[in-house]
Design a protein around this motif. Structure first.
Motif, PDB file in Angstrom:
ATOM      1  N   LYS A 173      -9.281   2.149  -4.762  1.00  0.00           N
ATOM      2  CA  LYS A 173     -10.717   2.794  -4.104  1.00  0.00           C
ATOM      3  C   LYS A 173     -11.895   2.289  -4.924  1.00  0.00           C
ATOM      4  CE  LYS A 173     -11.884   6.625  -1.502  1.00  0.00           C
ATOM      5  NZ  LYS A 173     -11.632   8.002  -0.987  1.00  0.00           N
ATOM      6  N   LEU A 210      -0.711   7.284  -6.968  1.00  0.00           N
ATOM      7  CA  LEU A 210      -1.869   7.892  -6.779  1.00  0.00           C
ATOM      8  C   LEU A 210      -3.037   7.449  -7.678  1.00  0.00           C
ATOM      9  CD1 LEU A 210      -1.137  11.569  -6.421  1.00  0.00           C
ATOM     10  CD2 LEU A 210      -2.016  10.150  -4.843  1.00  0.00           C
ATOM     11  N   ASP A 226      -2.868   3.996  -8.727  1.00  0.00           N
ATOM     12  CA  ASP A 226      -3.054   2.701  -8.359  1.00  0.00           C
ATOM     13  C   ASP A 226      -3.871   3.033  -6.968  1.00  0.00           C
ATOM     14  OD1 ASP A 226      -1.305   1.598  -9.838  1.00  0.00           O
ATOM     15  OD2 ASP A 226       0.386   1.714  -8.434  1.00  0.00           O
ATOM     16  N   LYS A 227      -3.793   3.976  -6.152  1.00  0.00           N
ATOM     17  CA  LYS A 227      -4.844   3.989  -4.999  1.00  0.00           C
ATOM     18  C   LYS A 227      -6.248   4.293  -5.608  1.00  0.00           C
ATOM     19  CE  LYS A 227      -1.028   5.355  -1.890  1.00  0.00           C
ATOM     20  NZ  LYS A 227      -0.382   6.427  -1.020  1.00  0.00           N
ATOM     21  N   ALA A 265       0.964  -1.176  -0.115  1.00  0.00           N
ATOM     22  CA  ALA A 265      -0.036  -0.036  -0.021  1.00  0.00           C
ATOM     23  C   ALA A 265       0.957   1.250   0.146  1.00  0.00           C
ATOM     24  CB  ALA A 265      -1.039  -0.072   1.017  1.00  0.00           C
ATOM     25  N   SER A 266       2.073   1.222   0.724  1.00  0.00           N
ATOM     26  CA  SER A 266       2.809   2.418   0.616  1.00  0.00           C
ATOM     27  C   SER A 266       3.496   2.682  -0.434  1.00  0.00           C
ATOM     28  CB  SER A 266       3.789   2.146   1.867  1.00  0.00           C
ATOM     29  OG  SER A 266       4.720   0.997   1.559  1.00  0.00           O
ATOM     30  N   ARG A 304       2.200   2.242  -3.670  1.00  0.00           N
ATOM     31  CA  ARG A 304       1.260   2.470  -4.727  1.00  0.00           C
ATOM     32  C   ARG A 304       1.563   3.873  -5.097  1.00  0.00           C
ATOM     33  NH1 ARG A 304      -3.640  -1.035  -1.895  1.00  0.00           N
ATOM     34  NH2 ARG A 304      -2.829  -3.068  -2.188  1.00  0.00           N
TER      35      ARG A 304
END
Length: 326
Positions: free
Chosen positions: A37, A30, A32-33, A25-26, A28
């Motif tokens: 989501k 923007l 990817d995030k 997660a750290s 990824r």
């Protein structure tokens, strides 16, 4: 990295890239995030029964129908990751390896480079144009923001289509780059031959699971029959069953592959069925409108009719040879 070339029919092939390990997660980006989501939000909407008039579930139902209509070629290119500067340098330095897996009995190895080249180039202009038009159309969805409660769905659909075309473009560019460096190594897979043969030999997934594995002799015979059914390459013949996608995905421990195969099989089946129905309609129309037993073909001038007759004779000769062999 492994690429899979999966023939859906004797003329149409799906490309699938094995997913790389998920980033933490750290790590990824923007984008990817935002993608993760959006996926989570979509899944939650599919399960939501409490929204007014069930609008969230209805949106996902109709949305999934729209997603099914996106060509399988686009979905396949989207599985290929973007060509990062780090990966590009590794390719140029000869440190990156690419393997192309395919069923050798149902897709001849000498056709693999041609198919890969076609996939890398033929849809680039179309995806670029549609990406631009999706972005251009976004401002025109502003009036939909005035609708209370429900978000601006047309805008978000255009955002998704722009993202989808961009992903397909980056996949095409990655594929083209590795082809320029002669990197993909063809690797005929007996495991794929085996699963393809079982799908053609048995009527259901359950029977295929319970039945003995096909032998190489059986696989070669089934492949020979499929080749005969194409009438020398003139006919497009299905070689993959929809239910077989799960077995192929399980064989290589790639669960995401299942939905890609099922979608591609459904689209190709519909395309072949539509083509056959159109030919049948044309024949019926010709019979209904024929005058005194004459067809549209009989009205053609000699300079057009003679080459057609010669072609028909050649086709009949090929068909007779096939029949004699059988």
């Amino acid at each position: 990295m492994r690429l899979f070339l999966l023939p859906i029919s004797t003329r149409r092939t799906l490309i699938y890239c094995e997913k790389l390990h998920e980033k933490a997660a750290s790590e990824r980006s923007l984008l990817d995030k935002a993608t993760f989501k959006a996926n989570d939000l979509w899944v939650n909407w599919e399960k939501d029964e409490k929204s007014p008039l069930g609008w969230k579930k209805k949106v996902t139902t109709y949305g999934n129908q729209l997603l099914k209509r996106i060509p399988y070629e686009e979905w396949g290119l989207k599985t290929i990751p973007a060509l990062t500067a780090k990966r590009k340098k590794a390719i140029e330095d000869g440190k990156e390896k690419y393997q192309v897996m395919f069923p050798g009995l149902y897709l001849h190895q000498n056709k693999v480079p041609e198919i890969l080249k076609k996939m890398a180039s033929e849809r680039v202009a179309m995806h670029r144009n549609k990406l631009v038009w999706s972005v251009v159309a976004m401002p025109f969805t502003a009036p939909f923001m005035l609708i209370p409660v429900i978000p601006n769905l047309p805008f978000f659909y255009l955002v998704y289509r722009a993202y989808s075309h961009w992903k397909a473009l980056t996949g095409s560019k990655h594929l083209d780059f590795i082809l320029q460096h002669n990197l993909p190594t063809p690797h005929p897979s007996w495991e794929l031959d085996e699963v393809y043969t079982a799908g053609l030999m048995y009527p259901t997934r359950a029977i295929s699971r319970a039945a003995p594995r096909p032998t190489k002799e059986q696989a070669q015979e089934v492949a020979r029959v499929v080749e005969q059914q194409t009438n020398g390459g003139d006919e497009d013949v299905m070689v993959l069953q929809k239910w077989n996608g799960k077995l192929i995905a399980e064989q290589f421990h790639l669960p995401d592959m299942e939905v890609e195969i099922e979608r591609a099989v459904e689209q190709v089946e519909d395309s072949i069925k539509a083509r056959d129905e159109l030919i049948e309609e044309k024949l019926e129309l010709e019979k209904a409108t024929a005058k005194e037993g004459r067809t549209a073909k009989d009205e053609l001038p000699d300079e057009v009719l003679k080459p057609l007759e010669q072609t028909e004779k050649e086709i009949h000769k090929k068909a007779e040879k096939v029949a004699e062999k059988q």
